[in-house]
Design a protein around this motif. Structure first.
Motif, PDB file in Angstrom:
ATOM      1  N   PRO A  37      46.968  37.995  34.408  1.00  0.00           N
ATOM      2  CA  PRO A  37      46.521  37.643  35.762  1.00  0.00           C
ATOM      3  C   PRO A  37      45.608  38.668  36.417  1.00  0.00           C
ATOM      4  N   TRP A  38      45.397  39.803  35.768  1.00  0.00           N
ATOM      5  CA  TRP A  38      44.463  40.824  36.262  1.00  0.00           C
ATOM      6  C   TRP A  38      43.032  40.554  35.799  1.00  0.00           C
ATOM      7  N   THR A  39      42.866  39.664  34.823  1.00  0.00           N
ATOM      8  CA  THR A  39      41.538  39.413  34.275  1.00  0.00           C
ATOM      9  C   THR A  39      40.746  38.498  35.200  1.00  0.00           C
ATOM     10  N   VAL A  40      39.516  38.905  35.498  1.00  0.00           N
ATOM     11  CA  VAL A  40      38.640  38.099  36.351  1.00  0.00           C
ATOM     12  C   VAL A  40      37.393  37.710  35.570  1.00  0.00           C
ATOM     13  N   PHE A  41      36.787  36.600  35.979  1.00  0.00           N
ATOM     14  CA  PHE A  41      35.503  36.175  35.442  1.00  0.00           C
ATOM     15  C   PHE A  41      34.419  36.737  36.350  1.00  0.00           C
ATOM     16  N   LEU A  42      33.386  37.309  35.779  1.00  0.00           N
ATOM     17  CA  LEU A  42      32.231  37.789  36.535  1.00  0.00           C
ATOM     18  C   LEU A  42      31.073  36.851  36.230  1.00  0.00           C
ATOM     19  N   ILE A  43      30.681  36.053  37.206  1.00  0.00           N
ATOM     20  CA  ILE A  43      29.693  35.005  36.982  1.00  0.00           C
ATOM     21  C   ILE A  43      28.348  35.437  37.561  1.00  0.00           C
ATOM     22  N   PHE A  44      27.304  35.307  36.730  1.00  0.00           N
ATOM     23  CA  PHE A  44      25.941  35.583  37.214  1.00  0.00           C
ATOM     24  C   PHE A  44      24.998  34.616  36.511  1.00  0.00           C
ATOM     25  N   GLY A  45      24.402  33.730  37.282  1.00  0.00           N
ATOM     26  CA  GLY A  45      23.540  32.712  36.695  1.00  0.00           C
ATOM     27  C   GLY A  45      24.320  31.834  35.739  1.00  0.00           C
ATOM     28  N   TYR A  46      23.800  31.713  34.506  1.00  0.00           N
ATOM     29  CA  TYR A  46      24.475  30.903  33.491  1.00  0.00           C
ATOM     30  C   TYR A  46      25.275  31.761  32.513  1.00  0.00           C
ATOM     31  N   ASP A  47      25.470  33.008  32.858  1.00  0.00           N
ATOM     32  CA  ASP A  47      26.175  33.907  31.960  1.00  0.00           C
ATOM     33  C   ASP A  47      27.389  34.494  32.665  1.00  0.00           C
ATOM     34  N   CYS A  49      30.705  37.816  32.345  1.00  0.00           N
ATOM     35  CA  CYS A  49      31.477  38.875  31.708  1.00  0.00           C
ATOM     36  C   CYS A  49      32.919  38.720  32.187  1.00  0.00           C
ATOM     37  N   SER A  50      33.760  39.624  31.736  1.00  0.00           N
ATOM     38  CA  SER A  50      35.132  39.706  32.224  1.00  0.00           C
ATOM     39  C   SER A  50      35.324  41.070  32.867  1.00  0.00           C
ATOM     40  N   GLY A  51      36.370  41.207  33.636  1.00  0.00           N
ATOM     41  CA  GLY A  51      36.705  42.482  34.248  1.00  0.00           C
ATOM     42  C   GLY A  51      38.181  42.512  34.572  1.00  0.00           C
ATOM     43  N   ALA A  52      38.623  43.645  35.123  1.00  0.00           N
ATOM     44  CA  ALA A  52      40.037  43.801  35.468  1.00  0.00           C
ATOM     45  C   ALA A  52      40.165  44.157  36.946  1.00  0.00           C
ATOM     46  N   LEU A  53      41.002  43.420  37.640  1.00  0.00           N
ATOM     47  CA  LEU A  53      41.301  43.726  39.035  1.00  0.00           C
ATOM     48  C   LEU A  53      42.271  44.909  39.063  1.00  0.00           C
ATOM     49  N   ILE A  54      41.874  46.006  39.719  1.00  0.00           N
ATOM     50  CA  ILE A  54      42.730  47.193  39.779  1.00  0.00           C
ATOM     51  C   ILE A  54      43.212  47.487  41.191  1.00  0.00           C
ATOM     52  N   HIS A  55      42.696  46.733  42.168  1.00  0.00           N
ATOM     53  CA  HIS A  55      43.028  46.902  43.587  1.00  0.00           C
ATOM     54  C   HIS A  55      42.505  45.644  44.271  1.00  0.00           C
ATOM     55  N   ARG A  57      40.454  45.221  46.464  1.00  0.00           N
ATOM     56  CA  ARG A  57      39.019  45.298  46.733  1.00  0.00           C
ATOM     57  C   ARG A  57      38.184  45.775  45.547  1.00  0.00           C
ATOM     58  N   TRP A  58      38.835  46.095  44.411  1.00  0.00           N
ATOM     59  CA  TRP A  58      38.075  46.714  43.332  1.00  0.00           C
ATOM     60  C   TRP A  58      38.348  46.079  41.975  1.00  0.00           C
ATOM     61  N   VAL A  59      37.268  45.913  41.213  1.00  0.00           N
ATOM     62  CA  VAL A  59      37.308  45.449  39.827  1.00  0.00           C
ATOM     63  C   VAL A  59      36.644  46.508  38.960  1.00  0.00           C
ATOM     64  N   VAL A  60      37.187  46.741  37.770  1.00  0.00           N
ATOM     65  CA  VAL A  60      36.528  47.612  36.803  1.00  0.00           C
ATOM     66  C   VAL A  60      36.001  46.735  35.673  1.00  0.00           C
ATOM     67  N   ALA A  61      34.769  47.040  35.233  1.00  0.00           N
ATOM     68  CA  ALA A  61      34.121  46.233  34.192  1.00  0.00           C
ATOM     69  C   ALA A  61      33.179  47.128  33.404  1.00  0.00           C
ATOM     70  N   ALA A  62      32.629  46.598  32.328  1.00  0.00           N
ATOM     71  CA  ALA A  62      31.640  47.340  31.550  1.00  0.00           C
ATOM     72  C   ALA A  62      30.325  47.401  32.323  1.00  0.00           C
ATOM     73  N   ALA A  63      29.649  48.545  32.239  1.00  0.00           N
ATOM     74  CA  ALA A  63      28.380  48.717  32.948  1.00  0.00           C
ATOM     75  C   ALA A  63      27.310  47.752  32.449  1.00  0.00           C
ATOM     76  N   ALA A 126      46.859  42.998  40.408  1.00  0.00           N
ATOM     77  CA  ALA A 126      46.125  44.239  40.136  1.00  0.00           C
ATOM     78  C   ALA A 126      46.851  44.996  39.027  1.00  0.00           C
ATOM     79  N   VAL A 127      46.151  45.302  37.946  1.00  0.00           N
ATOM     80  CA  VAL A 127      46.774  45.989  36.816  1.00  0.00           C
ATOM     81  C   VAL A 127      46.801  47.501  37.095  1.00  0.00           C
ATOM     82  N   PRO A 128      47.912  48.184  36.783  1.00  0.00           N
ATOM     83  CA  PRO A 128      47.980  49.634  37.004  1.00  0.00           C
ATOM     84  C   PRO A 128      47.024  50.393  36.079  1.00  0.00           C
TER      85      PRO A 128
END
Length: 215
Positions: A37-47, A49-55, A57-63, A126-128
Motif C-alpha cells: 500500500p506504500w507503492t504509488v503510480f507516477l503518471i506523466f503523459g502516456y508513461d 514510474c512507481s514510487g514509495a510514499l514515505i510521509h 507529503r513525500w514520495v521517494v522515487a528514482a531520479a 507510508a513505508v518506514p
C-alpha cells in the motif's frame, strides 16, 4: 550457468552498499490487494514510474522518473478501474540527488513533495525508512506498476515479487566491472522465476522497511 533474476537497487540506509539499477528480473505476478500500500503510480503523459510514499507529503522515487509534471496515484491496484479510496495528487516539487549520474545510475533517487497530504488509510500507507542495511539473504518485496496483457487482468496493475538480497561478491561476480559501491542486488541464482519487467523506481521493502528502488 547462473540465471540472474533481479534488480540493482538504490540503497537508502546510510552507508549501505545496497541499491540501484534495475536488471529485468524473473517472476512476479499481480500483487494481492493491499500487499504494497506504500507503492504509488507516477503518471506523466502516456508513461509512468512507481514510487514509495514515505510521509503524507513525500514520495521517494528514482531520479530517472523526473518530469516537469507528475500526477501521483495513491491507493491504486490498477489504473484501469476505480475501486474507491484512490487518491490523485499533483507533485508540487522534485528534489533530485545532487550527485545523480545518468550514465552509471549512481544516486538515482529523488524526493517528490505532494501538493497536499495523502490521507493515510488501509490502502495508502507510508513505508518506514531503514535504520540499518539489509543483510545478504534477507527476503524483500519488490512492487511496481506494469502493463499486463492477460485478458483477465489487462491494463496497468501492481506487480510483486519476493526475492533475496544477494551477496556483494555474487553480485560483482555476475556483472564484473559494472557494479558500483551503492548497488544492492536482489536475485535468484538458480532457476525458478522468469523475467520481472516493471516500471522504473519500484520500491524494495525488506523486513517492513524501504531499502531501495529499482532504477
Amino acid at each position: 550457468m547462473k540465471t540472474l533474476l533481479l534488480l540493482l537497487f538504490l540503497g537508502l540506509a546510510g552507508e549501505c552498499t545496497p541499491p540501484q539499477d534495475t536488471l529485468p528480473l524473473s517472476g512476479g505476478s499481480v500483487c494481492s490487494k493491499q500487499a504494497a500500500p506504500w507503492t504509488v503510480f507516477l503518471i506523466f503523459g502516456y508513461d509512468m514510474c512507481s514510487g514509495a510514499l514515505i510521509h503524507p507529503r513525500w514520495v521517494v522515487a528514482a531520479a530517472l522518473c523526473h518530469q516537469s509534471r507528475i500526477l501521483v496515484h495513491a491507493g491504486e491496484h490498477g489504473i484501469t478501474a476505480t475501486e474507491g479510496l484512490e487518491q490523485f495528487i499533483d507533485a508540487e516539487m522534485e528534489i533530485i540527488h545532487p550527485k545523480y549520474d545518468y550514465i552509471t545510475r549512481d544516486n538515482d533517487i529523488m524526493l517528490i513533495k505532494l501538493s497536499r497530504p495523502a490521507a493515510l488509510n488501509r490502502k495508502v500507507v507510508a513505508v518506514p525508512l531503514p535504520t540499518e542495511c539489509a543483510q545478504t539473504g534477507d527476503m524483500c518485496l519488490i512492487s511496481a506498476s506494469w502493463r499486463l496483457w492477460n485478458p483477465a487482468v489487462r491494463g496497468y496493475h501492481l506487480k510483486c515479487l519476493d526475492a533475496p538480497v544477494l551477496s556483494d561478491a555474487d553480485c560483482r561476480g555476475s556483472y564484473p566491472g559494472t557494479i558500483t559501491d551503492i548497488i544492492m542486488f536482489l536475485a535468484y541464482l538458480e532457476g525458478g522465476r522468469h523475467r520481472f519487467k516493471a516500471s522504473s523506481s519500484g520500491p524494495v521493502v525488506c523486513n517492513g522497511v524501504l531499502q531501495g528502488l529499482g532504477s
